[in-house]
Scaffold this motif. Structure first.
Motif, PDB file in Angstrom:
ATOM      1  N   VAL A  95       0.873  -1.137   0.089  1.00  0.00           N
ATOM      2  CA  VAL A  95      -0.124   0.055  -0.032  1.00  0.00           C
ATOM      3  C   VAL A  95       0.810   1.211  -0.053  1.00  0.00           C
ATOM      4  N   ILE A  96       0.263   2.308  -0.861  1.00  0.00           N
ATOM      5  CA  ILE A  96       0.924   3.465  -0.534  1.00  0.00           C
ATOM      6  C   ILE A  96       0.268   4.418   0.582  1.00  0.00           C
ATOM      7  N   LEU A  97       1.228   5.162   1.268  1.00  0.00           N
ATOM      8  CA  LEU A  97       0.594   5.928   2.449  1.00  0.00           C
ATOM      9  C   LEU A  97       0.940   7.419   2.190  1.00  0.00           C
ATOM     10  N   PRO A  98       0.215   8.085   1.311  1.00  0.00           N
ATOM     11  CA  PRO A  98       0.599   9.483   0.891  1.00  0.00           C
ATOM     12  C   PRO A  98       0.953  10.311   2.148  1.00  0.00           C
ATOM     13  N   GLU A  99       0.022  10.200   2.925  1.00  0.00           N
ATOM     14  CA  GLU A  99       0.220  11.200   4.213  1.00  0.00           C
ATOM     15  C   GLU A  99       1.399  10.799   4.830  1.00  0.00           C
ATOM     16  N   GLU A 100       2.055   9.772   4.882  1.00  0.00           N
ATOM     17  CA  GLU A 100       3.185   9.341   5.580  1.00  0.00           C
ATOM     18  C   GLU A 100       4.219   9.066   4.876  1.00  0.00           C
ATOM     19  N   ASN A 101       4.206   9.540   3.777  1.00  0.00           N
ATOM     20  CA  ASN A 101       5.173   9.411   2.745  1.00  0.00           C
ATOM     21  C   ASN A 101       6.040   8.307   2.480  1.00  0.00           C
ATOM     22  N   THR A 102       5.194   7.216   2.688  1.00  0.00           N
ATOM     23  CA  THR A 102       5.538   5.966   2.867  1.00  0.00           C
ATOM     24  C   THR A 102       4.778   4.715   1.844  1.00  0.00           C
ATOM     25  N   THR A 110       7.405  -4.197   5.543  1.00  0.00           N
ATOM     26  CA  THR A 110       8.722  -3.308   5.785  1.00  0.00           C
ATOM     27  C   THR A 110       8.025  -1.966   5.409  1.00  0.00           C
ATOM     28  N   ASN A 111       8.405  -0.988   5.937  1.00  0.00           N
ATOM     29  CA  ASN A 111       8.147   0.306   5.406  1.00  0.00           C
ATOM     30  C   ASN A 111       9.410   1.156   4.507  1.00  0.00           C
ATOM     31  N   VAL A 112       9.150   1.693   3.444  1.00  0.00           N
ATOM     32  CA  VAL A 112       9.990   2.441   2.679  1.00  0.00           C
ATOM     33  C   VAL A 112       9.529   3.886   2.456  1.00  0.00           C
ATOM     34  N   ASN A 113      10.450   4.713   3.264  1.00  0.00           N
ATOM     35  CA  ASN A 113       9.923   6.218   3.355  1.00  0.00           C
ATOM     36  C   ASN A 113      10.635   6.849   2.073  1.00  0.00           C
ATOM     37  N   TYR A 114       9.985   7.822   1.627  1.00  0.00           N
ATOM     38  CA  TYR A 114      10.292   8.370   0.451  1.00  0.00           C
ATOM     39  C   TYR A 114      10.032  10.113   0.397  1.00  0.00           C
ATOM     40  N   ASP A 115      11.044  10.698   0.093  1.00  0.00           N
ATOM     41  CA  ASP A 115      10.727  12.235   0.023  1.00  0.00           C
ATOM     42  C   ASP A 115       9.785  12.473  -1.552  1.00  0.00           C
ATOM     43  N   ILE A 116      10.227  12.012  -2.772  1.00  0.00           N
ATOM     44  CA  ILE A 116       9.772  11.877  -3.803  1.00  0.00           C
ATOM     45  C   ILE A 116       9.365  10.356  -4.225  1.00  0.00           C
ATOM     46  N   LEU A 117       8.079  10.289  -4.576  1.00  0.00           N
ATOM     47  CA  LEU A 117       7.746   8.910  -5.041  1.00  0.00           C
ATOM     48  C   LEU A 117       7.212   8.876  -6.673  1.00  0.00           C
ATOM     49  N   ILE A 118       8.006   8.036  -7.376  1.00  0.00           N
ATOM     50  CA  ILE A 118       7.221   8.038  -8.853  1.00  0.00           C
ATOM     51  C   ILE A 118       6.801   6.486  -8.841  1.00  0.00           C
TER      52      ILE A 118
END
Lengths: 102, 412
Positions: B80-87, B94-102
């Motif tokens: 799942v993409i969690l836009p509010e958590e940038n994750t 596992t959580n993969v955090n991002y500053d920018i998602l493509i």
């Protein structure tokens, strides 16, 4: 080109779609529907209203989206506007022919 | 360190990984790419497999081969993409955090969307050629098929590579001619569109070819169900087309991940600004390739053109500046027409395919919207270009990301 439909003078494309939705009225809709062999009843008007709202919101129109709208099923859409229901219903609703085909 | 995460290592994702790694300072940015698969398929090659023009082995290579050095390849499935958590949360938790998602998760066939399509008849006499397994199953069917009614069918738009079904019909005509059994095969092309293609000028040319090759067109057919038992397809208006072999392009949908994340449209495509390629979900999420809902063709060429624009826009975004680049919907497709000929079309949001000429360095000018042998050679050469130039993100000389009007017979 300019033509007379439902007692008003309107601008239409070569395929008969209104160029300006502001020229649409219930009388114009009835006029276009007659040419398309459709007699408008309550169920037709509900679909037309839905299509116009979608268009005004900038939402691309597809048969699938009408089917999911809760306004009518795809089967019912075909019964209301036989043979190419989206092309017919958009024409009667006074909105451009959908470009869902890319 | 900041993180750019790319979801999907298909054509669009791989090109972006290559662009970004060459362009962003390595001491500031970590680039990761998430994909659960092992193989990268040259998808234009699927069309040729059923006719034994390509071997399935020659159109796939390991994904890892194309992930640039320094990019972290996470060979796992996203949950799942969690836009509010940038994750992005992976299936293993596992959580993969991002500053920018493509988002570059592409589109896939969804035969289950049509009643009866994925029934007992699936891959027995109902086939697709938009997947490796489908193309191979169809090859095995056609190998010793004795003839009958071959129906090439489009379920609904949009589909990946909208010219592929036509190409399939043209190549089938050639294939059965070469086997001296064209008289035993009736070919029909059944489409929800009003004609052969989506753009008027190209439709006129293609319609002419269909007539010449004795391929019947059944337009405005919006399928309700496949009746596998009686071997017929039925549309919502009650029309029926009988088949012996049905080659369908099922509904195409974006990745189910979008539905799980609540960010897709009806078909799991992600609402995207058609000029900047920024998602309408959140400002640090961008979308490229088939995964977008932008109104142009879903095709590798489009992903390639978008990638250059998106690279510039992401750099502007990082600097906090306004976007400078606007994608114009540029698409470029070779259309195989059989007998070792092809047509080339080049178009964008605004300008439909037209006649004229199109330059490609090393191969020479190609004729647009005309059937030539040179265009066919161009299409075959494209496999090499794909692996060696397109995926690594190298510029293809003279081919600009936005469409050039030079050489085209455009009426203004």
């Amino acid at each position: 080109m300019e033509t007379q439909i439902g007692g008003s003078s309107v601008e239409v494309t070569d395929e008969g779609y209104l160029k300006d939705i502001n020229q649409w009225s219930r009388e114009v809709a009835i006029g276009i529907a007659e040419k398309e062999g459709v007699t408008l009843a309550d169920d037709h008007w509900k679909v037309l209203e839905f299509l116009q709202n979608q268009y005004k919101n900038g939402t691309p129109l597809t048969i699938r989206s009408v089917g999911k709208s809760g306004v009518c099923s795809i089967k019912e859409l075909y019964a209301l506007f036989p043979d190419g229901p989206l092309k017919k219903s958009t024409k009667i609703a006074g909105i451009p022919k959908p470009v869902s085909c890319i | 360190m900041k993180n750019i995460v790319i979801l999907g290592s298909g054509t669009a994702g791989t090109i972006m990984a290559n662009h970004l790694t060459g362009d962003l300072p390595k001491d500031e940015w970590t680039i990761s790419i998430i994909d659960p698969l092992k193989w990268h398929y040259y998808q234009p090659g699927f069309l040729f497999v059923p006719f034994e023009m390509y071997d399935p082995e020659e159109i796939r290579k390991p994904i890892e081969k194309f992930i640039p050095k320094g990019v972290d390849f996470i060979n796992k499935e996203a949950d799942v993409i969690l836009p509010e958590e940038n994750t992005v949360r992976l299936k293993d938790g596992t959580n993969v955090n991002y500053d920018i998602l493509i988002i570059a998760t592409g589109s896939d066939i969804a035969p289950q969307e049509t009643e009866g399509m994925k029934g007992p008849c699936w891959r027995k006499d109902v086939f697709d050629f938009y997947s490796n397994d489908g193309a191979i199953a169809l090859r095995d069917k056609l190998k010793d098929w004795e003839g009958g009614h071959l129906v090439v069918h489009i379920t609904e738009m949009p589909i990946k590579c909208p010219v592929a079904p036509l190409e399939f019909a043209f190549l089938a005509d050639s294939f059965f001619k070469d086997k001296n059994m064209r008289d035993k095969v009736k070919i029909s092309f059944v489409t929800p569109l009003s004609g052969a293609f989506t753009k008027p000028k190209a439709t006129a040319v293609l319609q002419h070819l269909l007539t010449e090759k004795n391929i019947e067109v059944v337009p405005d057919f919006y399928i309700e169900k496949v009746d596998g038992e009686n071997k017929k397809i039925v549309d919502y208006g009650g029309r029926e087309v009988e088949y012996d072999v049905l080659v369908t392009i099922p509904t195409n949908m974006g990745n189910p991940l979008m539905e799980r994340s609540g960010i897709g449209d009806d078909l799991n495509f992600v609402p995207t600004d058609k000029g900047t390629l920024q998602s309408k979900v959140k400002d640090n999420i961008f979308v490229i390739g088939d995964a977008t809902d932008v109104p142009t063709s879903k095709a590798g060429s489009v992903a390639h053109f978008e990638a250059e624009i998106l690279l510039d826009n992401i750099k502007s975004f990082i600097r906090g500046e306004a976007f400078k680049e606007e994608f114009d919907g540029h698409a470029n497709c070779f259309i195989e027409t059989g007998n070792s000929k092809a047509i080339l079309i080049d178009f964008n949001y605004e300008h439909e395919p037209t006649t004229g000429s199109f330059p490609i360095t090393g191969i020479g000018p190609m004729k647009l919207l005309k059937e030539t042998r040179m265009n066919h050679l161009g299409k075959l050469a494209f496999k090499w270009i794909y692996w060696n130039m397109l995926l690594p993100g190298r510029k293809i000389p003279l081919v600009t990301p936005n469409m050039s009007k030079a050489g085209k017979d455009i009426e203004d």
